[in-house]
Design a protein around this motif. Sequence first.
Motif, short mmCIF file in Angstrom:
data_model
loop_
_atom_site.label_atom_id
_atom_site.label_comp_id
_atom_site.label_asym_id
_atom_site.label_seq_id
_atom_site.Cartn_x
_atom_site.Cartn_y
_atom_site.Cartn_z
N GLU A 1 1.08 -1.63 -0.18
CA GLU A 1 0.14 -0.09 0.47
C GLU A 1 0.76 1.30 0.06
OE1 GLU A 1 -3.58 1.98 2.51
OE2 GLU A 1 -2.20 -0.07 3.17
N PHE A 2 2.03 1.70 0.79
CA PHE A 2 2.46 2.60 1.09
C PHE A 2 4.18 2.33 0.18
CE2 PHE A 2 -0.59 3.08 3.95
CZ PHE A 2 -1.30 4.66 3.41
N TRP A 3 4.38 2.26 -1.34
CA TRP A 3 5.59 2.10 -1.82
C TRP A 3 5.60 2.65 -2.62
CZ3 TRP A 3 10.21 0.32 0.23
CH2 TRP A 3 11.14 0.24 -0.98
N PHE A 4 6.09 3.90 -2.98
CA PHE A 4 5.70 5.28 -3.49
C PHE A 4 7.31 5.23 -4.21
CE2 PHE A 4 2.73 7.09 -0.40
CZ PHE A 4 1.56 6.84 -1.10
N LYS A 5 6.95 5.10 -5.95
CA LYS A 5 8.32 4.90 -6.48
C LYS A 5 9.48 5.96 -6.48
CE LYS A 5 6.55 1.20 -10.29
NZ LYS A 5 7.09 0.85 -10.88
N THR A 32 9.27 -6.46 9.51
CA THR A 32 10.31 -7.04 8.85
C THR A 32 9.67 -6.43 7.04
OG1 THR A 32 8.05 -8.43 8.37
CG2 THR A 32 10.69 -8.90 9.79
N VAL A 33 8.67 -4.89 7.01
CA VAL A 33 8.08 -4.23 6.59
C VAL A 33 9.17 -3.06 6.21
CG1 VAL A 33 6.08 -3.78 4.94
CG2 VAL A 33 6.04 -5.34 6.40
N SER A 34 9.03 -2.72 5.39
CA SER A 34 9.66 -1.56 4.36
C SER A 34 8.67 -0.75 3.32
CB SER A 34 10.31 -1.62 3.86
OG SER A 34 10.69 -1.98 2.68
N PHE A 35 8.35 0.69 4.14
CA PHE A 35 7.56 1.80 3.33
C PHE A 35 7.79 2.88 2.67
CE2 PHE A 35 5.57 -0.37 6.96
CZ PHE A 35 4.40 -0.01 7.07
N ARG A 36 8.09 3.19 1.16
CA ARG A 36 8.98 4.11 0.59
C ARG A 36 7.83 5.40 1.04
NH1 ARG A 36 12.44 3.71 -4.88
NH2 ARG A 36 13.20 5.97 -4.73
N ASP A 90 7.88 0.64 15.49
CA ASP A 90 6.78 0.35 15.57
C ASP A 90 6.07 -1.07 15.00
OD1 ASP A 90 4.94 3.29 16.19
OD2 ASP A 90 6.99 3.49 15.57
N SER A 91 4.95 -1.59 14.85
CA SER A 91 4.73 -2.73 13.58
C SER A 91 3.83 -2.89 12.38
CB SER A 91 3.40 -3.58 14.46
OG SER A 91 1.83 -3.01 14.97
N PRO A 92 3.83 -2.93 11.50
CA PRO A 92 3.84 -1.86 9.87
C PRO A 92 2.06 -2.03 10.38
CG PRO A 92 4.87 -5.27 10.36
CD PRO A 92 5.22 -4.40 11.83
N GLN A 93 1.78 -2.76 10.99
CA GLN A 93 -0.03 -2.22 10.90
C GLN A 93 -0.07 -1.24 11.21
OE1 GLN A 93 -2.21 -4.25 9.33
NE2 GLN A 93 -3.82 -2.65 9.64
N ASP A 94 0.76 -0.56 12.72
CA ASP A 94 0.32 0.68 13.09
C ASP A 94 0.97 1.91 12.48
OD1 ASP A 94 -0.26 -0.58 15.25
OD2 ASP A 94 1.08 -0.28 17.18
N LEU A 95 1.98 1.08 11.69
CA LEU A 95 2.46 2.07 10.98
C LEU A 95 1.92 2.99 9.75
CD1 LEU A 95 4.88 4.63 10.47
CD2 LEU A 95 6.02 2.79 8.93
N ARG A 96 0.72 1.43 9.16
CA ARG A 96 -0.08 1.86 8.22
C ARG A 96 -1.21 2.56 8.21
NH1 ARG A 96 0.32 -3.19 7.61
NH2 ARG A 96 1.61 -3.90 5.43
N TYR A 97 -1.72 2.57 9.79
CA TYR A 97 -2.53 3.57 10.32
C TYR A 97 -2.70 4.61 10.53
CZ TYR A 97 -5.29 -1.10 11.80
OH TYR A 97 -5.47 -2.06 11.88
N LEU A 130 0.09 6.05 8.55
CA LEU A 130 0.27 6.21 7.41
C LEU A 130 -1.26 6.53 6.79
CD1 LEU A 130 3.82 4.33 5.72
CD2 LEU A 130 3.08 6.56 6.97
N ARG A 131 -2.03 5.74 6.62
CA ARG A 131 -3.00 5.84 6.03
C ARG A 131 -4.02 7.89 5.93
NH1 ARG A 131 -5.62 0.13 7.20
NH2 ARG A 131 -4.39 -0.85 5.00
N ALA A 132 -4.20 8.03 7.44
CA ALA A 132 -4.08 9.23 8.24
C ALA A 132 -3.28 10.20 7.15
CB ALA A 132 -4.26 9.77 9.81
N LEU A 133 -2.36 10.01 6.84
CA LEU A 133 -1.10 11.17 5.89
C LEU A 133 -1.91 11.15 4.76
CD1 LEU A 133 1.61 11.15 8.76
CD2 LEU A 133 0.42 12.36 8.66
#
Length: 105
Positions: A17-21, A31-35, A71-78, A80-83
Amino acid sequence: EPPSPASGKIEAAEDQEFWFKDGTVVLVARTVSFRVYRGTLAQHSLVFTDMFSFPQPPETANGCPVVHLDDSPQDLRYVLRALFPLRLSEYVHVFCHISPSSDHL
């Protein structure tokens, strides 16, 4: 031999969901990376503003600085979804799969 931290190889799967090229920073949560975009994070979050004001380790991935978070990947995803709101195509996909029912009326 494992890669050195600055080698550009991180041992974390890219988030779907959050990997912007064209993102400018890579956040690693376990174990999850977010760009994502450093400027957007700093603009909307004092936590990220403060974090980015400190010197970061020289680790990079895909030409972007890498920041490891506790943070856990799921918490960070929450967060990032707000931002980073959904793109129009994702809204269409979400709303096309909602069927009205009498339960919600």
